[in-house]
Design a protein around this motif. Structure first.
Motif, PDB file in Angstrom:
ATOM      1  N   GLU A 194      -0.407  89.885  84.787  1.00 58.63           N
ATOM      2  CA  GLU A 194      -0.172  90.982  85.085  1.00 58.63           C
ATOM      3  C   GLU A 194      -1.136  91.992  84.263  1.00 58.63           C
ATOM      4  OE1 GLU A 194       1.852  94.551  86.715  1.00 58.63           O
ATOM      5  OE2 GLU A 194       1.376  92.444  87.299  1.00 58.63           O
ATOM      6  N   GLU A 195      -1.263  91.694  82.943  1.00 59.88           N
ATOM      7  CA  GLU A 195      -2.389  92.658  81.886  1.00 59.88           C
ATOM      8  C   GLU A 195      -3.578  92.450  82.442  1.00 59.88           C
ATOM      9  OE1 GLU A 195       0.206  91.861  77.863  1.00 59.88           O
ATOM     10  OE2 GLU A 195      -1.508  90.168  78.282  1.00 59.88           O
ATOM     11  N   ALA A 196      -4.255  91.197  82.971  1.00 59.56           N
ATOM     12  CA  ALA A 196      -5.483  91.349  83.362  1.00 59.56           C
ATOM     13  C   ALA A 196      -5.754  92.011  84.753  1.00 59.56           C
ATOM     14  CB  ALA A 196      -5.887  89.613  83.640  1.00 59.56           C
ATOM     15  N   ARG A 197      -4.677  91.945  85.445  1.00 55.41           N
ATOM     16  CA  ARG A 197      -4.569  92.627  86.915  1.00 55.41           C
ATOM     17  C   ARG A 197      -4.815  94.387  86.531  1.00 55.41           C
ATOM     18  NH1 ARG A 197      -1.553  95.539  90.026  1.00 55.41           N
ATOM     19  NH2 ARG A 197       0.172  95.007  88.814  1.00 55.41           N
ATOM     20  N   VAL A 198      -3.832  94.753  85.764  1.00 54.28           N
ATOM     21  CA  VAL A 198      -3.623  96.242  85.604  1.00 54.28           C
ATOM     22  C   VAL A 198      -4.856  96.878  84.831  1.00 54.28           C
ATOM     23  CG1 VAL A 198      -2.235  97.818  84.293  1.00 54.28           C
ATOM     24  CG2 VAL A 198      -0.945  96.181  85.570  1.00 54.28           C
ATOM     25  N   LEU A 199      -5.481  95.972  83.687  1.00 59.72           N
ATOM     26  CA  LEU A 199      -6.533  96.383  82.997  1.00 59.72           C
ATOM     27  C   LEU A 199      -7.930  95.922  83.693  1.00 59.72           C
ATOM     28  CD1 LEU A 199      -4.967  95.305  79.445  1.00 59.72           C
ATOM     29  CD2 LEU A 199      -5.512  97.701  80.326  1.00 59.72           C
ATOM     30  N   ALA A 200      -7.845  95.404  84.768  1.00 59.14           N
ATOM     31  CA  ALA A 200      -8.985  94.945  85.693  1.00 59.14           C
ATOM     32  C   ALA A 200      -9.932  94.270  84.896  1.00 59.14           C
ATOM     33  CB  ALA A 200      -9.590  96.425  86.096  1.00 59.14           C
ATOM     34  N   MET A 201      -9.469  93.346  84.216  1.00 59.28           N
ATOM     35  CA  MET A 201     -10.285  92.525  83.051  1.00 59.28           C
ATOM     36  C   MET A 201     -11.193  91.549  83.849  1.00 59.28           C
ATOM     37  SD  MET A 201      -7.627  91.982  80.159  1.00 59.28           S
ATOM     38  CE  MET A 201      -8.722  90.949  79.246  1.00 59.28           C
ATOM     39  N   HIS A 202     -12.232  91.126  83.196  1.00 56.59           N
ATOM     40  CA  HIS A 202     -12.976  90.057  83.656  1.00 56.59           C
ATOM     41  C   HIS A 202     -12.343  88.588  83.400  1.00 56.59           C
ATOM     42  CE1 HIS A 202     -16.292  92.604  84.629  1.00 56.59           C
ATOM     43  NE2 HIS A 202     -16.400  93.434  83.552  1.00 56.59           N
ATOM     44  N   LYS A 203     -12.564  88.045  84.295  1.00 53.72           N
ATOM     45  CA  LYS A 203     -11.900  86.295  83.851  1.00 53.72           C
ATOM     46  C   LYS A 203     -12.175  85.748  82.696  1.00 53.72           C
ATOM     47  CE  LYS A 203     -11.195  81.944  86.178  1.00 53.72           C
ATOM     48  NZ  LYS A 203     -11.425  80.934  87.210  1.00 53.72           N
ATOM     49  N   GLY A 204     -11.587  85.316  81.642  1.00 59.75           N
ATOM     50  CA  GLY A 204     -11.949  84.582  80.478  1.00 59.75           C
ATOM     51  C   GLY A 204     -12.205  85.365  79.127  1.00 59.75           C
ATOM     52  N   THR A 205     -11.823  86.793  79.673  1.00 54.85           N
ATOM     53  CA  THR A 205     -11.851  87.823  78.418  1.00 54.85           C
ATOM     54  C   THR A 205     -10.539  87.945  77.674  1.00 54.85           C
ATOM     55  OG1 THR A 205     -13.446  89.339  79.590  1.00 54.85           O
ATOM     56  CG2 THR A 205     -12.373  90.243  77.769  1.00 54.85           C
ATOM     57  N   PRO A 206     -10.506  87.880  76.486  1.00 55.27           N
ATOM     58  CA  PRO A 206      -8.974  87.757  75.746  1.00 55.27           C
ATOM     59  C   PRO A 206      -8.831  89.212  75.375  1.00 55.27           C
ATOM     60  CG  PRO A 206     -10.865  87.343  74.145  1.00 55.27           C
ATOM     61  CD  PRO A 206     -11.554  87.356  75.432  1.00 55.27           C
ATOM     62  N   VAL A 207      -7.533  89.339  74.911  1.00 56.75           N
ATOM     63  CA  VAL A 207      -6.941  90.731  74.542  1.00 56.75           C
ATOM     64  C   VAL A 207      -6.762  90.862  72.941  1.00 56.75           C
ATOM     65  CG1 VAL A 207      -6.114  91.420  76.639  1.00 56.75           C
ATOM     66  CG2 VAL A 207      -4.608  90.107  75.389  1.00 56.75           C
ATOM     67  N   LEU A 208      -6.888  92.051  72.354  1.00 57.95           N
ATOM     68  CA  LEU A 208      -6.495  92.209  71.160  1.00 57.95           C
ATOM     69  C   LEU A 208      -5.086  92.911  71.400  1.00 57.95           C
ATOM     70  CD1 LEU A 208      -9.680  93.723  69.470  1.00 57.95           C
ATOM     71  CD2 LEU A 208      -8.634  91.217  69.053  1.00 57.95           C
ATOM     72  N   VAL A 209      -4.066  92.629  70.692  1.00 50.27           N
ATOM     73  CA  VAL A 209      -2.793  93.078  70.533  1.00 50.27           C
ATOM     74  C   VAL A 209      -2.303  93.590  69.228  1.00 50.27           C
ATOM     75  CG1 VAL A 209      -0.335  93.159  71.204  1.00 50.27           C
ATOM     76  CG2 VAL A 209      -2.303  91.619  72.507  1.00 50.27           C
ATOM     77  N   VAL A 210      -1.975  94.893  69.103  1.00 51.12           N
ATOM     78  CA  VAL A 210      -1.481  95.550  68.012  1.00 51.12           C
ATOM     79  C   VAL A 210      -0.008  95.776  68.189  1.00 51.12           C
ATOM     80  CG1 VAL A 210      -1.836  97.565  66.271  1.00 51.12           C
ATOM     81  CG2 VAL A 210      -3.759  96.538  67.430  1.00 51.12           C
ATOM     82  N   TYR A 211       0.878  95.468  67.435  1.00 47.37           N
ATOM     83  CA  TYR A 211       2.271  95.781  67.268  1.00 47.37           C
ATOM     84  C   TYR A 211       2.382  96.535  66.099  1.00 47.37           C
ATOM     85  CZ  TYR A 211       2.835  91.702  70.272  1.00 47.37           C
ATOM     86  OH  TYR A 211       2.961  90.999  71.412  1.00 47.37           O
ATOM     87  N   ALA A 212       2.962  97.860  66.114  1.00 48.10           N
ATOM     88  CA  ALA A 212       3.136  98.744  65.475  1.00 48.10           C
ATOM     89  C   ALA A 212       4.734  98.832  65.119  1.00 48.10           C
ATOM     90  CB  ALA A 212       2.417 100.069  65.396  1.00 48.10           C
ATOM     91  N   THR A 213       5.282  98.538  64.341  1.00 46.93           N
ATOM     92  CA  THR A 213       6.862  98.738  64.196  1.00 46.93           C
ATOM     93  C   THR A 213       7.036  99.906  63.134  1.00 46.93           C
ATOM     94  OG1 THR A 213       7.071  96.178  64.234  1.00 46.93           O
ATOM     95  CG2 THR A 213       9.001  97.547  63.407  1.00 46.93           C
ATOM     96  N   ALA A 214       7.705 101.057  63.636  1.00 43.25           N
ATOM     97  CA  ALA A 214       8.098 102.237  62.859  1.00 43.25           C
ATOM     98  C   ALA A 214       9.452 101.989  62.155  1.00 43.25           C
ATOM     99  CB  ALA A 214       8.018 103.469  63.568  1.00 43.25           C
ATOM    100  N   ARG A 215       9.359 102.239  61.116  1.00 48.08           N
ATOM    101  CA  ARG A 215      10.702 101.822  60.220  1.00 48.08           C
ATOM    102  C   ARG A 215      11.119 103.205  59.408  1.00 48.08           C
ATOM    103  NH1 ARG A 215      11.807  96.180  58.897  1.00 48.08           N
ATOM    104  NH2 ARG A 215      10.363  95.069  59.852  1.00 48.08           N
ATOM    105  N   ASP A 216      12.636 103.587  59.050  1.00 44.72           N
ATOM    106  CA  ASP A 216      12.989 104.625  58.223  1.00 44.72           C
ATOM    107  C   ASP A 216      12.647 104.081  56.889  1.00 44.72           C
ATOM    108  OD1 ASP A 216      15.070 102.904  57.608  1.00 44.72           O
ATOM    109  OD2 ASP A 216      16.494 103.883  58.734  1.00 44.72           O
ATOM    110  N   ALA A 217      13.098 105.224  56.062  1.00 46.96           N
ATOM    111  CA  ALA A 217      12.848 104.891  54.811  1.00 46.96           C
ATOM    112  C   ALA A 217      13.534 103.644  53.934  1.00 46.96           C
ATOM    113  CB  ALA A 217      13.337 106.353  53.801  1.00 46.96           C
ATOM    114  N   ALA A 218      14.519 103.201  54.571  1.00 47.35           N
ATOM    115  CA  ALA A 218      15.366 102.063  54.255  1.00 47.35           C
ATOM    116  C   ALA A 218      14.919 100.872  54.500  1.00 47.35           C
ATOM    117  CB  ALA A 218      16.931 102.331  54.587  1.00 47.35           C
ATOM    118  N   GLY A 219      13.934 100.875  55.530  1.00 44.22           N
ATOM    119  CA  GLY A 219      13.182  99.684  56.054  1.00 44.22           C
ATOM    120  C   GLY A 219      13.725  99.354  57.496  1.00 44.22           C
ATOM    121  N   ARG A 220      14.591  99.865  57.970  1.00 47.53           N
ATOM    122  CA  ARG A 220      15.277  99.665  59.228  1.00 47.53           C
ATOM    123  C   ARG A 220      14.271  99.877  60.398  1.00 47.53           C
ATOM    124  NH1 ARG A 220      18.950 102.582  63.198  1.00 47.53           N
ATOM    125  NH2 ARG A 220      18.510 104.365  61.785  1.00 47.53           N
ATOM    126  N   PRO A 221      13.907  99.059  61.286  1.00 49.59           N
ATOM    127  CA  PRO A 221      12.902  99.209  62.444  1.00 49.59           C
ATOM    128  C   PRO A 221      13.836  99.997  63.432  1.00 49.59           C
ATOM    129  CG  PRO A 221      14.203  96.968  62.481  1.00 49.59           C
ATOM    130  CD  PRO A 221      14.650  97.636  61.295  1.00 49.59           C
TER     131      PRO A 221
END
Length: 243
Positions: A194-221
């Protein structure tokens, strides 16, 4: 880590205003042009201008004075090392200022990684808002915002219309939460079909994925933003002072 790609309009405006401050066109202590003046000069929307001015304020280039406007502080001492992080950019920027479309907005079963990052209960249900971002009229990034169900309830994130506000500002004003810090994880993998289709990617091309978790001051996600990027269109860069 910061993402080097075709920057959204508000980021381009940030760069130009920083250049003018460094060149002395906007001298320290002087008033910044008004929002209306910047809209007229650069031909951009108000959300784009507001997002750019917020970044400049957060980075220390300008400050805001209640009832008086915005004033130039000058170039911060470590400005050359203060690249905006991916999570920071995606949480601060107005959706309407970034070309793209909303692909999904609803309750889904979260992936194992998102369940862990958000600390979800055994049901594993989360609210997902997914957008396809474009650059030069071509797919560039697949951006997914994950929220606990109670945090999404009563917000405009359930709408298919791009937000005029940034996600952070919207949640803090609607839900009364305060996002304190972000923890980022970066992985490289092959795309799903699905990602390859939506992003119109060439076959064999990898992706970079950045997961950014925002937390409050107590560390709660509070939320997770994951950004899927074709590896042949993006590179990662970081800069930091040597103590």
């Amino acid at each position: 880590m910061s993402l080097e790609s075709v920057p959204p309009k508000y980021a381009q405006l940030v760069t130009e205003l920083q250049r003018r401050i460094e060149a002395g066109q906007y001298a320290p202590g002087s008033a910044m042009p008004s929002e209306h003046q910047l809209i007229d000069e650069f031909g951009v929307s108000r959300p784009t201008v507001v997002a750019a001015l917020r970044v400049l304020r957060d980075q220390g280039w300008i400050d805001s004075r209640q009832g008086k406007g915005r004033f130039v502080r000058g170039r911060p001492a470590l400005a050359s090392l203060e690249n905006a992080r991916a999570g920071q950019v995606r949480l601060a920027g107005s959706e309407a200022a970034v070309p793209g479309e909303v692909l999904a907005a609803g309750v889904v079963d979260a992936s194992n990684r998102v369940r862990t990052l958000l600390g979800l209960d055994s049901s594993g249900k989360a609210f997902l808002r997914r957008r396809l971002l474009t650059a030069d009229d071509a797919p560039s990034e697949l951006l997914s915002l994950w929220l606990p169900l109670d945090l999404a309830e009563g917000t405009d994130l359930t709408s298919g219309t791009p937000l005029e506000q940034g996600v952070r500002e919207h949640l803090e004003s609607r839900k009364g939460v305060v996002l304190d810090h972000v923890i980022e994880h970066i992985v490289a993998r092959m795309p799903t079909g699905e990602e390859a289709r939506v992003l119109a990617m060439h076959k064999g091309t990898p992706v970079l994925v950045v997961y950014a978790t925002a937390r409050d001051a107590a560390g709660r996600p509070l939320l997770v933003v994951d950004t899927v990027m074709p590896a042949d269109l993006h590179e990662l860069e970081d800069a930091y002072p040597l103590a």
